[in-house]
Design a protein around this motif. Sequence first.
Motif, PDB file in Angstrom:
ATOM      1  N   THR A 165       0.947  -1.085  -0.209  1.00  0.00           N
ATOM      2  CA  THR A 165      -0.114  -0.085  -0.208  1.00  0.00           C
ATOM      3  C   THR A 165       0.742   1.104  -0.203  1.00  0.00           C
ATOM      4  O   THR A 165       2.068   1.216   0.731  1.00  0.00           O
ATOM      5  N   THR A 190      -0.825   9.194   0.023  1.00  0.00           N
ATOM      6  CA  THR A 190      -1.968   9.184  -0.842  1.00  0.00           C
ATOM      7  C   THR A 190      -1.331   9.956  -2.202  1.00  0.00           C
ATOM      8  O   THR A 190      -0.194  10.407  -2.143  1.00  0.00           O
ATOM      9  N   ASP A 191      -2.103   9.757  -3.152  1.00  0.00           N
ATOM     10  CA  ASP A 191      -1.632  10.514  -4.381  1.00  0.00           C
ATOM     11  C   ASP A 191      -1.422  11.767  -4.455  1.00  0.00           C
ATOM     12  O   ASP A 191      -0.457  12.534  -4.491  1.00  0.00           O
ATOM     13  N   GLU A 192      -2.416  12.639  -3.747  1.00  0.00           N
ATOM     14  CA  GLU A 192      -2.276  13.927  -3.414  1.00  0.00           C
ATOM     15  C   GLU A 192      -0.985  14.411  -2.482  1.00  0.00           C
ATOM     16  O   GLU A 192      -0.099  15.311  -2.874  1.00  0.00           O
ATOM     17  N   GLN A 193      -0.626  13.447  -1.405  1.00  0.00           N
ATOM     18  CA  GLN A 193       0.447  13.939  -0.789  1.00  0.00           C
ATOM     19  C   GLN A 193       1.849  13.745  -1.468  1.00  0.00           C
ATOM     20  O   GLN A 193       2.665  14.421  -1.284  1.00  0.00           O
TER      21      GLN A 193
END
Length: 191
Positions: free
Chosen positions: A168, A172-175
Amino acid sequence: MLTQNQIAFKEWGAVCAALGQGLQSVIVRKGGIHEGQQGFRVDHREFWLFPTRFHQGAEQLQPEYRDLLTAPLAMEPASGKIMLALYAVVENVLEIKEPFALPGLNSIQVLNQETIQQRFEYKNPGLFVLLVRAYQQPQPFEVENETRYAGCRTWVELSHEFSTSNLTPALTDEQFRLQQQAFEQIVSGLR
């Protein structure tokens, strides 16, 4: 992403902890003594992170990150074992040849300025900054620490492949996008 991989990248446990906690998405690399005449090269675009403790100390980290040394990845595992808990995929590589770029690295990684400077100056001036996307293995693989893994080298071929199917992302994608932007600002400042 590969479904299995047996390549590992030796890195300080504190840096591995920083990658796993999402504090950074870069690896600053000069290379080990056994890298050969050409020095470090990005031979693999995906790898397991192999936490090491050799030469690692609080004095090499920025003061606010010294507590990383107490993180599980930075501490010594059971005798004769290695814990593979993180996987990295290289998204971009920057080779820094000029010292004026070094202070810009402070904001995107946990090593202190003196450590970065020492790595830069070792043998031939320069170093690599790898932008990596880190992934976590929910149940770390416990690997026997074989004598052939010893020494100051970056790349290690493990005895067998380990599955990447349960990984995993650490961020996140944004972070990750925000950390990627910080990396790209440094790159654009070198042009």
